[in-house]
Scaffold this motif. Structure first.
Motif, PDB file in Angstrom:
ATOM      1  N   CYS A 122     -28.013  50.075  24.632  1.00 36.97           N
ATOM      2  CA  CYS A 122     -28.453  48.677  24.652  1.00 36.97           C
ATOM      3  C   CYS A 122     -29.823  48.599  24.004  1.00 36.97           C
ATOM      4  N   LEU A 123     -29.953  47.776  22.966  1.00 38.53           N
ATOM      5  CA  LEU A 123     -31.237  47.547  22.320  1.00 38.53           C
ATOM      6  C   LEU A 123     -31.754  46.185  22.740  1.00 38.53           C
ATOM      7  N   MET A 124     -32.900  46.172  23.409  1.00 36.99           N
ATOM      8  CA  MET A 124     -33.497  44.918  23.862  1.00 36.99           C
ATOM      9  C   MET A 124     -34.706  44.572  23.007  1.00 36.99           C
ATOM     10  N   THR A 125     -34.815  43.291  22.658  1.00 33.29           N
ATOM     11  CA  THR A 125     -35.934  42.796  21.887  1.00 33.29           C
ATOM     12  C   THR A 125     -36.052  41.300  22.160  1.00 33.29           C
ATOM     13  N   ASP A 126     -36.899  40.602  21.412  1.00 31.39           N
ATOM     14  CA  ASP A 126     -36.982  39.143  21.585  1.00 31.39           C
ATOM     15  C   ASP A 126     -36.569  38.454  20.283  1.00 31.39           C
ATOM     16  N   MET A 127     -36.477  37.144  20.330  1.00 29.91           N
ATOM     17  CA  MET A 127     -35.936  36.397  19.200  1.00 29.91           C
ATOM     18  C   MET A 127     -36.799  36.534  17.954  1.00 29.91           C
ATOM     19  N   THR A 128     -38.108  36.606  18.120  1.00 29.86           N
ATOM     20  CA  THR A 128     -38.986  36.741  16.954  1.00 29.86           C
ATOM     21  C   THR A 128     -38.833  38.107  16.316  1.00 29.86           C
ATOM     22  N   LEU A 129     -38.897  39.144  17.125  1.00 30.98           N
ATOM     23  CA  LEU A 129     -38.810  40.498  16.593  1.00 30.98           C
ATOM     24  C   LEU A 129     -37.439  40.786  15.991  1.00 30.98           C
ATOM     25  N   SER A 130     -36.415  40.149  16.532  1.00 36.79           N
ATOM     26  CA  SER A 130     -35.067  40.408  16.023  1.00 36.79           C
ATOM     27  C   SER A 130     -34.922  39.988  14.564  1.00 36.79           C
ATOM     28  N   GLN A 131     -35.821  39.140  14.075  1.00 41.72           N
ATOM     29  CA  GLN A 131     -35.772  38.681  12.688  1.00 41.72           C
ATOM     30  C   GLN A 131     -36.620  39.538  11.762  1.00 41.72           C
ATOM     31  N   LEU A 132     -37.350  40.515  12.317  1.00 38.81           N
ATOM     32  CA  LEU A 132     -38.235  41.346  11.518  1.00 38.81           C
ATOM     33  C   LEU A 132     -37.524  42.616  11.063  1.00 38.81           C
ATOM     34  N   PRO A 133     -38.009  43.240   9.995  1.00 35.60           N
ATOM     35  CA  PRO A 133     -37.323  44.407   9.416  1.00 35.60           C
ATOM     36  C   PRO A 133     -37.154  45.569  10.386  1.00 35.60           C
ATOM     37  N   LEU A 134     -38.075  45.755  11.326  1.00 34.43           N
ATOM     38  CA  LEU A 134     -38.015  46.915  12.208  1.00 34.43           C
ATOM     39  C   LEU A 134     -36.710  46.963  12.990  1.00 34.43           C
ATOM     40  N   VAL A 135     -36.352  45.851  13.629  1.00 41.26           N
ATOM     41  CA  VAL A 135     -35.126  45.828  14.428  1.00 41.26           C
ATOM     42  C   VAL A 135     -33.905  46.040  13.549  1.00 41.26           C
ATOM     43  N   GLY A 136     -33.885  45.410  12.396  1.00 45.89           N
ATOM     44  CA  GLY A 136     -32.769  45.606  11.482  1.00 45.89           C
ATOM     45  C   GLY A 136     -32.625  47.049  11.037  1.00 45.89           C
ATOM     46  N   ALA A 137     -33.747  47.710  10.786  1.00 51.14           N
ATOM     47  CA  ALA A 137     -33.714  49.112  10.365  1.00 51.14           C
ATOM     48  C   ALA A 137     -33.163  49.996  11.474  1.00 51.14           C
ATOM     49  N   VAL A 138     -33.553  49.723  12.717  1.00 52.47           N
ATOM     50  CA  VAL A 138     -33.054  50.506  13.851  1.00 52.47           C
ATOM     51  C   VAL A 138     -31.547  50.319  14.006  1.00 52.47           C
ATOM     52  N   LEU A 139     -31.088  49.082  13.905  1.00 50.37           N
ATOM     53  CA  LEU A 139     -29.654  48.815  14.058  1.00 50.37           C
ATOM     54  C   LEU A 139     -28.840  49.478  12.950  1.00 50.37           C
ATOM     55  N   ASP A 140     -29.378  49.459  11.723  1.00 53.20           N
ATOM     56  CA  ASP A 140     -28.683  50.114  10.614  1.00 53.20           C
ATOM     57  C   ASP A 140     -28.538  51.611  10.861  1.00 53.20           C
TER      58      ASP A 140
END
Length: 433
Positions: free
Chosen positions: A60-78
């Motif tokens: 489970c990856l938890m974050t907030d709505m703002t961070l979810s739009q930033l490259p860091l979260v996308g890179a982790v999910l990829d």
């Protein structure tokens, strides 16, 4: 600077964190088994490997709505997808969480049966993930079972929690190092929390580059966490005066009281704040300043695990919990908010002037202590006291009422405070300048 950071990384990883240090302080036992920390650049690229090494299959990856739009979260999910780690993303974490938002995350964790949790964000995200992990590991527990007394039952945690990896993106309380999860208890209109060593992340991935996205106001207010709690550490009740001394280690409080070990971390964190906070606020691209503040947050978190907070923290809880309409600049939220760093710093000049008086400093020394803090806050454009966040003198009784139940921290004050004294402190904090 990078050579210094690398040397510091080696020192921390090899000589402190990964050794799971158990500190024994004479007269009182202080348990401070630390989270493992990795301090480096581009750490997100290594996260999937860590998860694979743990045997993670359902994360489970938890974050907030703002961070979810930033490259860091996308890179982790990829990376998770690339390495075959199944995951569920939860991006509804509330900035300055409440009992209601905690419960929403807990419900998801219970249904998901995750074998590992990853928190990508600031203290709000990491604390929410801690709570979700805790109650998912105790599915029969009531919410107040583990909440700090006297608001909750403060029961000890006996079950083994799932691994939690924290990827901090702010430089504030150092939640990646602590066993504490803080939230607004809406019925009481004050903050409280859950405090237990079992909540600590198994790994904190401290990458200073993750803080470069922070708006200047967020950098300032998260930095005030480090500033105020470091200052408060020097006036906390000494560890050898804390009583009663628990007979069973399971009942040890998370916060021990001031001690020689915490003084080292607090002193170093304070020096970094004085040198780098203003520049970190003024220039988001200053990697040295932002990196140094991120490390200061880690140092402070380690020190705070060993000592305690007291009245600044306890007074900040009702300030945040009773917020009316104030919305702090730099925070992309749809609800009124007084961020924790701001709620703490607004009472710091009045509180530390009182500390100088208790210590018997000369009138000139008292004024210098107070004026230094005020000048520091003024240069960083901090709101002009409680009145600038929507409070009036008519609100003081509610603020006092919300402070009194915070026994987890007020008991670590070097002396007790009456309601009259708390009233005077809140009144003196209505205006700063």
């Amino acid at each position: 600077f990078y050579a210094m950071l690398h040397d510091l990384q080696l020192f921390i990883v090899k000589n402190f964190f990964l050794n799971q240090l158990d500190c024994i302080i004479a007269h009182h036992i202080a348990y401070c088994s630390e989270s493992a920390l990795s301090v480096d650049f581009s750490l997100a690229l290594k996260l999937s490997v860590d998860l694979q090494n743990m045997g993670a299959r359902n994360g489970c990856l938890m974050t907030d709505m703002t961070l979810s739009q930033l490259p860091l979260v996308g890179a982790v999910l990829d990376l998770l997808t690339k390495h075959g780690v199944k995951y569920k993303i939860y991006e509804d974490v509330r900035v300055e969480p409440t009992d209601k938002s905690f419960k929403a995350a807990i419900d998801l964790a219970k249904k998901g049966h995750f074998d590992v949790d990853v928190a990508v964000g600031g203290g709000s995200v990491i604390d929410t993930c801690k709570a979700a992990n805790l109650y998912a590991s105790h599915p029969e527990a009531e919410f107040l079972d583990f909440v700090n007394a006297p608001i909750g039952k403060g029961q000890p945690i006996t079950a083994t929690l799932k691994p939690l990896i924290a990827v901090p993106t702010t430089a504030g309380m150092g939640s990646e190092t602590t066993g504490v999860a803080i939230f607004d208890f809406e019925d009481l209109k004050a903050k409280t929390g859950i405090a237990n060593q079992a909540l600590k992340p198994i790994l904190g991935m401290v990458d200073p580059l993750h803080t470069l996205h922070m708006p200047s106001k967020v950098a300032a207010k998260s930095g005030f966490d480090v500033l105020c709690h470091t200052l408060e550490s020097f006036t906390a009740l000494p560890y050898n005066l804390r009583s009663p001394c628990p007979s069973n280690p399971i009942n040890r409080p998370v916060y021990q009281g001031s001690n020689p070990i915490s003084d080292v971390w607090a002193r170093h964190a304070l020096k970094i704040v004085v040198k780098y906070l203003k520049q970190a606020v003024r220039d988001a691209g200053d990697v040295e300043a932002r990196s140094s503040m991120h490390l200061a947050s880690v140092f402070a978190g380690i020190g705070f695990v060993l000592l305690t907070f007291h009245f600044l923290c306890s007074m900040s809880y009702p300030i945040a919990g009773n917020v009316k309409t104030h919305r702090a600049k730099g925070y992309n939220v749809e609800h009124p908010i007084v961020p924790h760093g701001l709620s703490v710093v607004l009472t710091s000049p009045a509180r530390h002037l009182e500390a100088a008086q208790i210590l018997g400093n000369s009138p000139k020394a008292k004024l210098k202590t107070n004026d230094t803090l005020r000048s520091f806050l003024y240069n960083l454009e901090v709101e002009d006291g409680l009145s600038a966040t929507g409070y009036t003198k008519e609100d003081i009784p509610s603020l006092v009422k919300g402070t009194i139940p915070q026994e987890r921290v007020t008991k670590r004050s070097p002396r007790a405070h009456t309601e009259e004294e708390l009233t005077a402190l809140f009144a003196a904090s209505m205006k700063l300048y």
